[in-house]
Enzyme design. Sequence first.
Site, short mmCIF file in Angstrom:
data_model
loop_
_atom_site.label_atom_id
_atom_site.label_comp_id
_atom_site.label_asym_id
_atom_site.label_seq_id
_atom_site.Cartn_x
_atom_site.Cartn_y
_atom_site.Cartn_z
CB SER A 174 -13.10 30.96 -1.51
OG SER A 174 -12.06 31.41 -0.56
CG ASP A 384 -9.14 24.42 -2.97
OD1 ASP A 384 -8.02 24.38 -2.75
OD2 ASP A 384 -10.71 24.69 -3.22
CG HIS A 441 -10.07 27.67 -3.66
ND1 HIS A 441 -10.22 27.52 -2.38
CD2 HIS A 441 -9.68 29.11 -3.51
CE1 HIS A 441 -11.51 28.54 -1.91
NE2 HIS A 441 -10.67 29.56 -2.39
#
Length: 464
Positions: A174, A384, A441
């Site tokens: 991330s 995602d 994610h």
Amino acid sequence: MLHLLLPLLLFISNVVRSHSAIIESLPGFTGDLPFKLETGYVGVGELEEVQLFYYFLESERSPKDDPLLLWLAGGPGCSALSALLFQIGPLQFDYSNSSGNKPLLKLNPYSWTKIANIIFLDAPVGTGFSYATTGRAYNSSDTSSAAQTYEFLRKWLMAHLKFLTNPLYITGDSYSGVVVPIIVQEVYDGNEAGREPPLNLKGYVLGNPVTCQEKDISQRVRYGHEMALISDELYESTKTDCNGDYMNVDPTNGACLADLEMVSSCLEKICLPHILEPKCNVISPNHTRLKWSRAILEENIVDIVSMSQQSKPWCRDYNYLYSYIWANDMKVREALHVREGTKKEWNRCNHSLSYTMDVLNSVVYHRYLSKKSLRALIYSGDHDLGIPYVGTLDWIRSLNLTLLGLWSPWFVEGQVAGYSIAYVENHWYDLTFTTIKGGGHTAPEYKPEECLAMINRWLSYYPL
């Protein structure tokens, strides 16, 4: 000779002041831990005003031979404990047997500690159990945090000399996609400059990485179209009317604004971390459709803590409630040897950091690293919507590396686990990009078996 040793001796004397403890048992887990867990603090920065907290887990296979991974979570401000408990660590919550205020833990059969030593680091300062001794020291940024993490790593290895020769990889997911390549450059340049100790850097790993927020978020439009969330007509109209820029919209461009309003209506009820999962209701929704926010990088703490686990439909965010209960239990803090009075409350993600995002696009660091003798693995969950894989693949292509292998599937238990492509640069740098089929994610939380197979093969220099 003595004058050459003095800087190293001074460095070692600073390391001695670090605090660490071996954890043999934890509340919520029955019996002794069947792996070696160490926690502690390492002071970094001016006068060591920043105290970074870490969790170190030795490899369950061969600690002296297996790689050493430094793992950073996203945010910025998300605790490494979240990665440990929900993604790649050896423990996870036992949801079926946990109830109320008594979270129970069980072993994760797909922990990356099966094949690697891992340092989970609470960085930047203010994250997890990390803290500063002065208010001023809480101010941090992408570049300052990277420098502090490099200092942490040097000091930690001087206190753990037996891991100094293990292959070292800087890893994370991330938002750490911005910070990790900066750290890798710090380490590489430090080695070149002869800084002590020399680190056995081999490469870096990034999952669902943020690179340039504006570009990453803009790719939601393209990805939404590819996944049939946005119609062909709307996509073509939006791309034309907005000139491909969905973040810096001219307020007088009525056609673009109208298109984005329709795009927002198509996407606003979709779960950003995984498009197939239910979107959780929130107490204070953001009604500003045209504000393309950093939503994937944020978490509404109040909403999650207030959620009823009996609410329908089930949402993945409900799982995170246990981490707040567990990490804020005084018995847990005592077991982890968290210093008393350093932090009032543990948050999975701390969004009140005094943090400056001073690197708007980390591709420049990847371009620098691509000229060095390093390896890189970039992976993305292909469901995602927050940081779509199509944007990640775009910036990788912008590096203009030489294509080594064609886009092709790879398999786990005879089933397609994802699709990968490989690149090289003058035989010294190689980069592998792969999707994780069905992953969100971030990918290991959704597809743990496939992600363990991926990292095991890549660290072993095998094709995926």
